[in-house]
Every structure is written in C-alpha cells, then in structure tokens.
Design an enzyme around this catalytic site. Structure first.
Site, PDB file in Angstrom:
ATOM      1  N   ARG A  15      70.761  20.559  49.829  1.00  0.00           N
ATOM      2  CA  ARG A  15      70.870  20.011  48.414  1.00  0.00           C
ATOM      3  C   ARG A  15      72.286  19.893  48.229  1.00  0.00           C
ATOM      4  O   ARG A  15      72.725  19.199  47.009  1.00  0.00           O
ATOM      5  CB  ARG A  15      70.231  20.957  47.592  1.00  0.00           C
ATOM      6  CG  ARG A  15      68.562  20.911  47.346  1.00  0.00           C
ATOM      7  CD  ARG A  15      68.007  21.788  46.615  1.00  0.00           C
ATOM      8  NE  ARG A  15      68.006  23.312  47.041  1.00  0.00           N
ATOM      9  CZ  ARG A  15      67.659  24.294  46.316  1.00  0.00           C
ATOM     10  NH1 ARG A  15      67.435  24.199  45.138  1.00  0.00           N
ATOM     11  NH2 ARG A  15      67.520  25.440  47.009  1.00  0.00           N
ATOM     12  N   GLY A  78      64.520  30.432  59.110  1.00  0.00           N
ATOM     13  CA  GLY A  78      64.277  31.560  58.062  1.00  0.00           C
ATOM     14  C   GLY A  78      65.293  32.698  58.130  1.00  0.00           C
ATOM     15  O   GLY A  78      65.866  32.801  59.374  1.00  0.00           O
ATOM     16  N   ASN A 226      73.429  26.319  45.643  1.00  0.00           N
ATOM     17  CA  ASN A 226      72.344  25.425  46.504  1.00  0.00           C
ATOM     18  C   ASN A 226      72.888  24.056  46.286  1.00  0.00           C
ATOM     19  O   ASN A 226      72.507  23.203  47.113  1.00  0.00           O
ATOM     20  CB  ASN A 226      71.089  25.723  46.089  1.00  0.00           C
ATOM     21  CG  ASN A 226      70.606  27.181  46.652  1.00  0.00           C
ATOM     22  OD1 ASN A 226      70.522  27.545  47.753  1.00  0.00           O
ATOM     23  ND2 ASN A 226      70.304  27.995  45.713  1.00  0.00           N
ATOM     24  N   ASN A 380     126.507  18.340  37.879  1.00  0.00           N
ATOM     25  CA  ASN A 380     125.625  17.168  37.091  1.00  0.00           C
ATOM     26  C   ASN A 380     125.506  16.230  38.154  1.00  0.00           C
ATOM     27  O   ASN A 380     126.288  15.298  38.830  1.00  0.00           O
ATOM     28  CB  ASN A 380     126.601  16.804  36.102  1.00  0.00           C
ATOM     29  CG  ASN A 380     125.863  15.766  35.202  1.00  0.00           C
ATOM     30  OD1 ASN A 380     124.733  16.233  34.330  1.00  0.00           O
ATOM     31  ND2 ASN A 380     125.815  14.360  35.375  1.00  0.00           N
ATOM     32  N   ASN A 389     118.883  12.841  53.646  1.00  0.00           N
ATOM     33  CA  ASN A 389     119.011  13.902  54.591  1.00  0.00           C
ATOM     34  C   ASN A 389     118.337  13.890  56.067  1.00  0.00           C
ATOM     35  O   ASN A 389     118.345  14.736  56.613  1.00  0.00           O
ATOM     36  CB  ASN A 389     118.356  15.129  53.878  1.00  0.00           C
ATOM     37  CG  ASN A 389     116.891  14.842  53.383  1.00  0.00           C
ATOM     38  OD1 ASN A 389     116.690  13.771  53.012  1.00  0.00           O
ATOM     39  ND2 ASN A 389     115.990  15.884  53.556  1.00  0.00           N
ATOM     40  N   ARG A 443     131.542   1.231  46.634  1.00  0.00           N
ATOM     41  CA  ARG A 443     130.829  -0.048  46.342  1.00  0.00           C
ATOM     42  C   ARG A 443     131.481  -1.121  46.353  1.00  0.00           C
ATOM     43  O   ARG A 443     132.898  -1.169  46.412  1.00  0.00           O
ATOM     44  CB  ARG A 443     130.043   0.186  45.068  1.00  0.00           C
ATOM     45  CG  ARG A 443     131.107   0.448  43.786  1.00  0.00           C
ATOM     46  CD  ARG A 443     130.284   0.755  42.624  1.00  0.00           C
ATOM     47  NE  ARG A 443     131.221   0.628  41.438  1.00  0.00           N
ATOM     48  CZ  ARG A 443     131.641   1.824  40.629  1.00  0.00           C
ATOM     49  NH1 ARG A 443     130.958   2.928  41.082  1.00  0.00           N
ATOM     50  NH2 ARG A 443     132.350   1.743  39.857  1.00  0.00           N
TER      51      ARG A 443
END
Length: 460
Positions: A15, A78, A226, A380, A389, A443
């Site tokens: 079920r 059973g 169940n 900061n 990394n 940059r």
C-alpha cells in the site's frame, strides 16, 4: 533480564506503492526500522534479530546497531512464518523473547521493558491498545472474567468481534522454549492462507499458560505505517510531540504545526524559531538565538545572540558549522561544512561559505563565495567576490588578513595572501600576494570610443 529481541521487517508494504521496502521509509529523517532498533539498543538482549524479506539487502544495509543478526523470510507467508525463521538463532538460555514490528517506529523503551517484565519467561504478554477505530487490528478476545482467550485477525473477525475496541499491536513477549514449540504447531487454514503469530495465544490458553495484556502508553507509540497517509499522520504526531517538549523547555515556536526536527536540538534559554524550519543531525542553539522562517540547519552550533534570517541553509554534514556570538546570517545564505564564523560576523544574501574561518567582525554581505579561506577581523568582502580555490585537481587556500577591503566582483586565485589592511580594487583578478596596506588593481584599462554606433540589422 537477558532476552531475545526480534524485529519483524520483512514486509513489502504494497500500500506504500513504492519500490522502497516499507521499513525503510523515513520518519523524522530516519528509517522506520532504525527508530525501533535505536529504542531497543539499551535493552539487555542476548540476541538481536532482524527478520528481512522484501528488499532484504537494502534493509540489512541500512540497519545499524551492535550485534545485529539477520534472518530472511522468503517468501512472506505471515507473521508466524516470519518468526519461525528466527528460531534457529534464538538464544535458548534467554528465558524471554520480545517480538516487535519494524514499521511501528515510535514504540517507547519503557513499553518494551514493561512487556518483557510482564512475560518474565513464564507468561505470554501481549501489547494492546484501545482505539476508536481498530480497523485492521486483531481484536483481543476475553472470557466473562476478563481473561485473554485469543486474538481474532480483522479479516477473520465476525461483526461482533470487530466491534471490540481493544486491538493487538502486533508486539508480544513470550517464554522462549514455549514460543519455539508453539511456532512449530502453526497452521495456515485461514482466510489469507498465512501462518499467524497470533494463533499461539489460543495454544497458550489451551495449555493453561497465563496470557496477559500490557496496555501501550498512547495510541501514537503503537501506530504502524501501511500507506503514505499513515506515514504523514505519524510524522505530524511525532513532530508535534517534539515541538511541545521544546516549548515546555522554554523555546518559542511561532507555530508548532510548522516545525520539523530530524535529529537532536539542544536549545539554551530565550530561543525563538519561526515557521517552516527544519533541524537535522545535532544542532545547538545558544541563549537568545533567533531563527527566521524556512531555515534548514544540519549539524551546527549557533552561539548566543546570533540571528539567522529567513531561508538560511546550513549543512554541516560530518565536520559541522559554527556560528559565533551575535552573528547575522542571511537571508538566503548558505553555510557548508567547515564554516566557522566568529563574533559579530555578517553573512548576507546569496553568500556561500565552505571550509572557511571568518574572524570577529568580518562581513560578506552580498552575492559572494568564500571557499577554503582564512579571513581576518573586520574584513569587508565585496559583492560578487569569489575565492577560486580549485585548480581542477586540488583545493588551495586563500588568506585574507585583518582589515582588508575586497571590492566587488573580484576573483582571488588561490593560493594567495592579502596582507593586513590591503585594498583590492573592484573587478580585479588577484593571483599574486598583496603586501599589507597596499592597493592592488588587476583589470584592463578602460577605453572610451567617441561617436561609436551599434551595428544595425540588415533588412532582406
């Protein structure tokens, strides 16, 4: 009192409509059967037996506990047939055999102990519970004097017997020697063609062996699973119990119906937790900690006065995460294993920290990544900055000393050290060490072209 402990975990759970064996479905983040095994672990058992069947290898690979032995029920015919498989490995010198269900995860240790005590190696002890709706449960049959005479399975019960509210939970304790003999006498001439463990009750009565019923402490602790509806109902019952225990200890939960604990939560005083939060593994919360809505926290220590804003995700895995006093985390922050944040650290929205330490007063407030980094006091760390990394084979460390200012959209290519008080200009890619107090800018020079026109589409 030494005993045999037997846990039945062989069923498929049709079920549940799942390929996963029923006992491996999770309640509060842990397999149903593991809840049972953890509860039974302190009991003085000579032998601990898990009966597996459907998905046996998966079940046996999941179960954890000292000295577990496994027997397999193939095919599943059973409950009586299941326990028959355990007979060859029962310790015959253990006077009592305790039998529990692997899909009844919330049974309490004191209940199991009471059941074994009621048996005492002499009586057949059944764990029963009174239910408003006992559908699906075997009914306890008593004589006019109230003595237990048998159990009638629901499918075989008459209308009058189905009206009985005292149900059998599927758990019992039996004298070991008698149990072995009774099991050998079981028959399968019933509606299901199965060997019912409950048939031994009538055998005990016929032999004059006393049958006693031990009542469960609550309905919740003996509810089995169940189907997905029952699993969800049990989850909410369990979470409500945990929430109420925390609130009795002083924790303020905004809504106990929207709270999930899937491990251990250790709170100090004046802790506040908003709605929708999930706690996994071991989580420690210091005095005055405030947890915002919809946070997920696993294996972490949060020090006094820290605030986790909504939607923060902390996953310490095996190494853990530490958040210092007065730290402010989130919203939408992610702390991964090895993150160690000092006092008054700020980790803001969409910032990820992994295997890094941040000293007192350091700040990374927006859209940033810190991995394998050592960050000094009052640093900061600008929006869009990352530590590069990983070189494709190995991880390398970035060291950012105290009072460094890292501008926005910087890439720090590890291994690299930024000396105390250094400043990194926005948009820089830093691959060499920067001395203390220096400005580093890496940059391209800006070029401005006057009177430049964008290309236009050519019309056919």
């Amino acid at each position: 009192m030494a005993m045999n402990v037997v846990v039945m975990a062989a069923g498929k759970g049709t079920r549940m409509k799942s390929a996963l064996p029923k006992v491996l479905h999770r309640l509060a983040g842990k397999a149903l059967v593991q809840h049972v095994l953890d509860t039974l672990a302190p009991l003085p058992a000579s032998t601990r037996i898990v009966i597996t069947g459907h998905g046996a290898e998966a079940v046996e690979g999941t179960c954890q506990g000292q000295g577990l032995r496994y027997v397999r029920q193939m095919p599943q015919l059973g409950t009586g047939h299941a326990v028959q498989q355990a007979v060859p490995v029962l310790a015959t010198d253990a006077p009592t055999t305790l039998i529990l269900n692997g899909d009844t995860p919330l049974v309490q240790r004191k209940t199991a102990e009471a059941l074994a005590t009621a048996c005492a190696g002499q009586r057949l002890a059944l764990l029963t519970v009174d239910l408003l709706d006992p559908s699906g449960y075997g009914r306890i049959l008593r004589d006019p004097q109230g003595r237990v005479q048998g159990i009638r399975e629901h499918k075989d019960a008459s209308p009058e017997e189905r009206a009985i509210r005292e149900g059998y939970t599927g758990m019992m304790a039996a004298p070991t020697a008698l149990l072995v003999r009774w099991l050998s006498q079981l028959r399968n001439d019933n509606a299901q063609g199965e060997y019912y463990l409950t048939d031994i009750v009538a055998m005990a009565v016929a032999e004059g062996v006393e049958v006693v019923a031990t009542r469960a402490g609550s309905e919740t602790e003996v509810l089995g699973v169940n189907d997905p509806l029952q699993l969800a109902d049990l989850e909410r019952r369990f979470q409500r119990e945990q929430a109420e225990a925390l609130m009795r200890g002083g924790v303020r939960l905004a809504d106990p119906a929207r709270f999930d604990l899937r491990g251990e939560l250790v709170p100090a005083t004046d802790v506040e937790i908003d709605v929708g939060c999930v706690f996994e593994g071991r989580v420690e919360l210091g005095e005055g900690v405030r947890i915002g809505a919809y946070c997920v926290i696993k294996n972490a220590r949060i020090a006094a006065g820290a605030v986790l804003h909504p939607f923060t995700h902390i996953d310490g895995e095996t190494t853990g995460v530490e958040v210092g006093e007065g730290a402010l985390i989130g919203p939408f922050a992610r702390l991964r294993p090895g993150a160690k944040l000092g006092r008054d650290v700020h980790i803001g929205n969409f910032v990820e920290v992994k295997n890094s330490t941040l000293a007192a007063g350091a700040k990374a407030n927006h859209l940033a990544y810190l991995g394998d980094a050592t960050v000094g006091e009052r640093v900061n760390y600008g929006a869009g900055a990352i530590t590069a990394n990983y070189d494709g084979a190995n991880k390398h460390r970035t060291v950012i000393e105290a009072d460094v200012h890292v501008g926005s959209n910087c890439v720090l290519v590890a291994p690299v050290t930024l000396g105390q008080g250094a400043t990194i200009g926005g948009g820089s890619t830093i691959s060499k060490n920067v001395p203390p107090g220096h400005l580093a800018v890496a940059r391209a020079r800006q070029t401005v072209i006057p009177d430049w026109a964008r290309p236009t589409k050519i019309k056919p």
